[in-house]
Design a protein around this motif. Structure first.
Motif, PDB file in Angstrom:
ATOM      1  N   ARG A   1      -4.847   5.431  -0.895  1.00  0.00           N
ATOM      2  CA  ARG A   1      -3.598   6.175  -1.061  1.00  0.00           C
ATOM      3  C   ARG A   1      -3.871   7.669  -1.194  1.00  0.00           C
ATOM      4  NH1 ARG A   1      -0.882   1.993  -5.415  1.00  0.00           N
ATOM      5  NH2 ARG A   1       0.086   0.564  -3.893  1.00  0.00           N
ATOM      6  N   ALA A   2      -4.918   8.023  -1.930  1.00  0.00           N
ATOM      7  CA  ALA A   2      -5.235   9.443  -2.116  1.00  0.00           C
ATOM      8  C   ALA A   2      -5.543  10.107  -0.782  1.00  0.00           C
ATOM      9  CB  ALA A   2      -6.414   9.595  -3.077  1.00  0.00           C
TER      10      ALA A   2
ATOM     11  N   PHE B   1       0.832  -1.199   0.000  1.00  0.00           N
ATOM     12  CA  PHE B   1       0.000   0.000   0.000  1.00  0.00           C
ATOM     13  C   PHE B   1       0.871   1.255   0.000  1.00  0.00           C
ATOM     14  CE2 PHE B   1      -2.249   3.335   2.323  1.00  0.00           C
ATOM     15  CZ  PHE B   1      -3.465   3.386   1.652  1.00  0.00           C
ATOM     16  N   ALA B   2       1.991   1.195   0.718  1.00  0.00           N
ATOM     17  CA  ALA B   2       2.877   2.351   0.843  1.00  0.00           C
ATOM     18  C   ALA B   2       4.273   1.882   1.209  1.00  0.00           C
ATOM     19  CB  ALA B   2       2.356   3.327   1.902  1.00  0.00           C
TER      20      ALA B   2
ATOM     21  N   PRO C   1       2.565   6.028  -2.098  1.00  0.00           N
ATOM     22  CA  PRO C   1       3.129   7.009  -1.160  1.00  0.00           C
ATOM     23  C   PRO C   1       4.373   6.441  -0.478  1.00  0.00           C
ATOM     24  CG  PRO C   1       0.786   6.599  -0.726  1.00  0.00           C
ATOM     25  CD  PRO C   1       1.230   5.564  -1.692  1.00  0.00           C
ATOM     26  N   ASP C   2       5.434   7.217  -0.478  1.00  0.00           N
ATOM     27  CA  ASP C   2       6.676   6.864   0.215  1.00  0.00           C
ATOM     28  C   ASP C   2       6.827   7.892   1.326  1.00  0.00           C
ATOM     29  OD1 ASP C   2       9.257   6.586   1.138  1.00  0.00           O
ATOM     30  OD2 ASP C   2      10.150   6.340  -0.838  1.00  0.00           O
TER      31      ASP C   2
ATOM     32  N   PRO D   1       6.795  13.517  -7.248  1.00  0.00           N
ATOM     33  CA  PRO D   1       5.552  13.487  -6.470  1.00  0.00           C
ATOM     34  C   PRO D   1       5.366  12.119  -5.831  1.00  0.00           C
ATOM     35  CG  PRO D   1       5.079  13.361  -8.835  1.00  0.00           C
ATOM     36  CD  PRO D   1       6.557  13.620  -8.700  1.00  0.00           C
ATOM     37  N   HIS D   2       4.558  12.069  -4.793  1.00  0.00           N
ATOM     38  CA  HIS D   2       4.236  10.867  -4.013  1.00  0.00           C
ATOM     39  C   HIS D   2       5.354  10.448  -3.074  1.00  0.00           C
ATOM     40  CE1 HIS D   2       0.726  10.514  -6.560  1.00  0.00           C
ATOM     41  NE2 HIS D   2       1.490  10.390  -7.635  1.00  0.00           N
ATOM     42  N   LEU D   3       6.508  11.143  -3.104  1.00  0.00           N
ATOM     43  CA  LEU D   3       7.608  10.854  -2.191  1.00  0.00           C
ATOM     44  C   LEU D   3       7.673  11.953  -1.140  1.00  0.00           C
ATOM     45  CD1 LEU D   3       8.284   8.917  -4.532  1.00  0.00           C
ATOM     46  CD2 LEU D   3      10.702   9.486  -4.209  1.00  0.00           C
TER      47      LEU D   3
END
Length: 428
Positions: A359-360, A112-113, A134-135, A149-151
């Motif tokens: 995740r969002a 998931f992450a 997501p990290d 993005p997402h990090l």
């Protein structure tokens, strides 16, 4: 702190080339959990350069802290009755190994992450970002957390993070708050910067020197050969130049040898400054041959001193590490614990979502305007997307000094060790 950590491990990255193209099966450690009454486990991954060329336990602190947090969380029933299943992967400190870990965890195991990533060469970062995983709470050893993005690095970011280039068109910025603090609190005016004759080490030394000069120091540049360093010559010059404070762009081993040379030459300084990577309980062992240097050892960072046992969140961290049989403690462990807490708080905020956390939703929590502090363990962390870099910024600083018999003693309140300082640009 991204400036500090990225610069120091840039040196280590030079030795990472030539790693094998395949990871052994033992690189992937799975910690399965039984299905809880609250539903299927929520699966997260931790990527660590656990067997990197720079030392077997150099980068394992954040992983160990995160594992301790998730173990304690699961012992309390997990996330609203849902356990956290943690999959760890050792990338061996190479880009090829890192891509293999990303493939295993993201593509095959469908985590998931990611949490508390600590990768010497985060080559898989573009794939993590493209997958929308997501990290959260990773250590910024490379510019990835200021690029994609997402990090979400453990220290936050103001960069646009469009995935095209680090920072602002390839330029990152760091403040001078560390140098301001030692000038203001110790009256330091002459600073030495010691580095190796290697590109990454020398480059980072120049950044330190630029920051020191911006704060009005007289700077003494010292460089030694990486293979055969002559630290005695450096120590002699430190004494001749009447240096007040010593900074470096070296590893722990180099710092220890420098301190031994300073001890042998009778060099006394107001402060020998090290960084969050060396903020650990192994100081008596690492600096056994240099008690005078040890007595002047300071460390700076962006998180609360792990030895501050008057603080409840620190005591909780230490108790959990002790229950896992951890004999040594470090600041990176505490930051890994904070990263796992950050993910958990974000996921908990989404429990009302249809179907559980998404995740969002997790990213909305991390990107919110309110900064995150992990119950006071971190200086306020936020993520902005500024079109232009700030010329000045209000930066705070956690400072501790080593005392034999007592460990690391905090020097003031990290939330009050603050100043508006210039932001200096550099290319990673």
């Amino acid at each position: 702190m991204a400036l500090l950590v990225a610069g120091l491990t840039g040196l280590a990255a030079l030795t990472a080339a030539g790693c094998g193209s395949r990871l052994p099966e033992r690189a992937f450690e799975t910690r399965p959990t039984a299905n809880p009454s609250g539903g299927e486990p929520l699966r997260v991954g931790i990527i660590t350069s656990a067997t990197s060329p720079v030392g077997g336990d150099t980068f394992t602190g954040p992983r160990d802290g995160a594992l301790a947090y998730f173990a304690a969380l699961n012992a309390r029933g997990g996330l609203d009755g849902r356990r956290i299943e943690v999959l760890t992967c050792d990338d061996g400190g190479s880009g090829v190994g890192n891509n293999a870990c990303v493939h295993r965890l993201v593509d095959e195991r469908k985590v998931f992450a990611l949490v508390a990533t600590t990768a010497l060469d985060y080559a898989g970062a573009p794939r993590v970002s493209a997958a929308g995983v997501p990290d959260i709470g990773g250590q910024p050893l490379t510019p990835a957390y200021d690029t994609y993005p997402h990090l979400y690095g453990i220290y936050g970011s103001s960069a646009p993070r469009t995935g095209k280039a680090p920072g602002w068109n390839g330029v990152l910025y760091g403040g001078t708050e560390v140098y301001r603090w030692f000038r203001s609190h110790l009256g330091a005016r002459t600073a030495a910067v010691v580095s190796y004759n290697q590109a990454a080490s020398a480059g980072y030394a120049r950044l330190i020197a630029d920051g020191l000069r911006a704060e009005g120091y007289r700077v003494v540049d010292e460089q030694v050969d990486f293979v055969l360093p002559n630290f005695r010559a450096v120590a002699a010059d430190l004494r001749a130049q009447k240096v007040d404070v010593v900074f470096d762009a070296m590893d722990t081993h180099g710092n220890a040898r420098l301190c031994e040379a300073m001890q042998a030459s009778g060099v006394r300084v107001a402060a020998k400054v090290t960084n969050v990577q060396n903020w650990s309980s192994t100081v008596p062992r690492d600096y056994a041959g240099s008690p005078a240097c040890r007595a002047a050892l300071y460390v700076t960072g962006s998180s609360r001193n792990y030895d501050d046992q008057d603080f409840p969140a620190v005591r909780e961290f230490r108790d959990a590490m002790r229950q896992r049989g951890q004999r040594t403690l470090s600041q990176w462990q505490l930051e890994g614990w904070a990263a796992a807490m950050w993910f958990t708080d974000a996921a908990r905020s989404c429990l009302g979502e249809p179907g559980g956390p998404t995740r969002a939703c997790v990213e909305r929590y991390v990107n919110r305007a309110e900064p995150y502090t992990a119950r006071g363990l971190l200086l306020p962390v936020r993520f902005e997307h500024l079109a232009e870099p700030p010329k000045f910024h209000d930066n705070c600083l956690s400072v501790a000094r080593w005392h034999d018999g007592s460990g690391w003693i905090a020097q003031g309140d990290m939330n009050k060790n603050c100043a508006s300082v210039p932001q200096l640009g550099y290319r990673p």
